[in-house]
Design a protein around this motif. Structure first.
Motif, short mmCIF file in Angstrom:
data_model
loop_
_atom_site.label_atom_id
_atom_site.label_comp_id
_atom_site.label_asym_id
_atom_site.label_seq_id
_atom_site.Cartn_x
_atom_site.Cartn_y
_atom_site.Cartn_z
N GLY A 298 8.30 3.01 -0.22
CA GLY A 298 7.74 3.82 0.85
C GLY A 298 6.23 3.76 0.95
O GLY A 298 5.53 3.62 -0.06
N THR A 299 5.72 3.87 2.17
CA THR A 299 4.28 3.99 2.45
C THR A 299 4.06 5.23 3.27
O THR A 299 4.76 5.45 4.27
N SER A 300 3.11 6.04 2.85
CA SER A 300 2.80 7.26 3.59
C SER A 300 1.72 6.95 4.62
O SER A 300 0.63 6.51 4.27
N LEU A 301 2.02 7.18 5.87
CA LEU A 301 1.08 6.95 6.96
C LEU A 301 0.52 8.30 7.43
O LEU A 301 1.30 9.19 7.81
N SER A 302 -0.79 8.42 7.43
CA SER A 302 -1.45 9.63 7.94
C SER A 302 -2.29 9.24 9.15
O SER A 302 -3.08 8.29 9.08
N VAL A 303 -2.11 9.97 10.23
CA VAL A 303 -2.85 9.68 11.45
C VAL A 303 -3.95 10.73 11.60
O VAL A 303 -3.67 11.93 11.63
N ILE A 304 -5.17 10.26 11.69
CA ILE A 304 -6.33 11.14 11.80
C ILE A 304 -6.63 11.40 13.28
O ILE A 304 -6.86 10.46 14.02
N PRO A 305 -6.59 12.66 13.69
CA PRO A 305 -6.81 12.95 15.13
C PRO A 305 -8.23 12.60 15.57
O PRO A 305 -9.15 12.63 14.77
N LEU B 251 0.83 -1.19 0.00
CA LEU B 251 0.00 0.00 0.00
C LEU B 251 0.86 1.24 0.00
O LEU B 251 1.68 1.44 0.88
N PRO B 252 0.67 2.13 -0.95
CA PRO B 252 1.44 3.37 -0.94
C PRO B 252 0.99 4.36 0.11
O PRO B 252 1.76 5.18 0.54
N THR B 253 -0.29 4.35 0.50
CA THR B 253 -0.79 5.27 1.51
C THR B 253 -1.64 4.52 2.51
O THR B 253 -2.29 3.54 2.18
#
Lengths: 112, 112
Positions: A105-112, A8-10
């Motif tokens: 690379g995989t971009s990890l986004s953390v949702i508050p 998964l890229p993202t």
């Protein structure tokens, strides 16, 4: 040839949840695997590594799992925090004395 | 107290120019590296020096020439810059060739 890739890229996860970042590698001769974290505007930072004679290694809130049968590597982050938002790279070496080959690379986004 | 430092952080220049990027590490490490990260975040090793001696020279155009005046410094000189040279260049160091690599903050090169 050699290649290290990610499924998964993202990846987006809710704060507090666990994150799992996957990586596939094609060189069965690889002996040493590393996970790096790259925050925006910064250089990659070592997180954790694992040798091919192990299948699991734990650090602080992170666990790396290695499945040599299917040539798969994963990084688990427990209780993901906003500060975990970054691009994560898996990397391999055929031996400790070989060059490091990075995955895409995989971009990890953390949702508050 | 920066471990691996690079200058400049940003470099904007015209095609055909010659430019240099400097790298210094204050960790007392023996091995230093140059990596190139493209617009898709793919990281690839370019060069590695161990005790001022070149040990890795990937298939990089000979317009790129690394120079290591001492163990703490590894500079990258690029002649006749081309559009495709635009990327982020990272310097890294490790105690020995087989050890964990520590990355600098990167130099974003833009060739117009």
């Amino acid at each position: 040839g050699e290649s290290v890739g990610l499924h998964l890229p993202t990846l987006s996860v809710q704060e507090g949840d666990n994150s799992i970042i996957n990586c596939a590698y094609s060189n069965s001769a690889s002996d040493y695997f590393i996970w790096y974290k790259q925050e925006s505007g910064k250089g990659p930072q070592f997180i954790i590594d694992i040798r091919s004679n192990m299948d699991k290694r734990q650090g602080q809130r992170v666990t790396v799992l290695l499945n040599k049968t299917v040539k798969h590597l994963s990084l688990q982050i427990a209780a993901t925090q906003p500060g975990d938002s970054a691009v994560y790279f898996c990397a391999e070496k055929r031996t400790s004395y070989d060059k490091v080959i990075f995955g895409p690379g995989t971009s990890l986004s953390v949702i508050p | 107290d920066t471990a691996v430092s690079q200058t400049p952080k940003y470099l904007v220049t015209q095609m055909g120019n010659d430019k240099s990027i400097k790298c210094e590490q204050n960790l007392g490490h023996d091995t230093m590296y140059w990596y190139k990260q493209d617009s898709k975040k793919f990281l690839k090793i370019m060069f590695s020096y161990n005790n001022k001696e070149l040990i890795i020279n990937e298939t990089v155009p000979n317009r790129f020439s690394p120079k290591s005046p001492d163990k703490a410094h590894l500079n990258l000189h690029i002649n006749s810059l081309e559009l495709g040279d635009s990327a982020v260049y990272f310097c890294a160091s490790s105690q020995r060739w087989s050890d964990t690599q520590y990355f600098g903050p990167g130099t974003r090169l833009t060739v117009l």
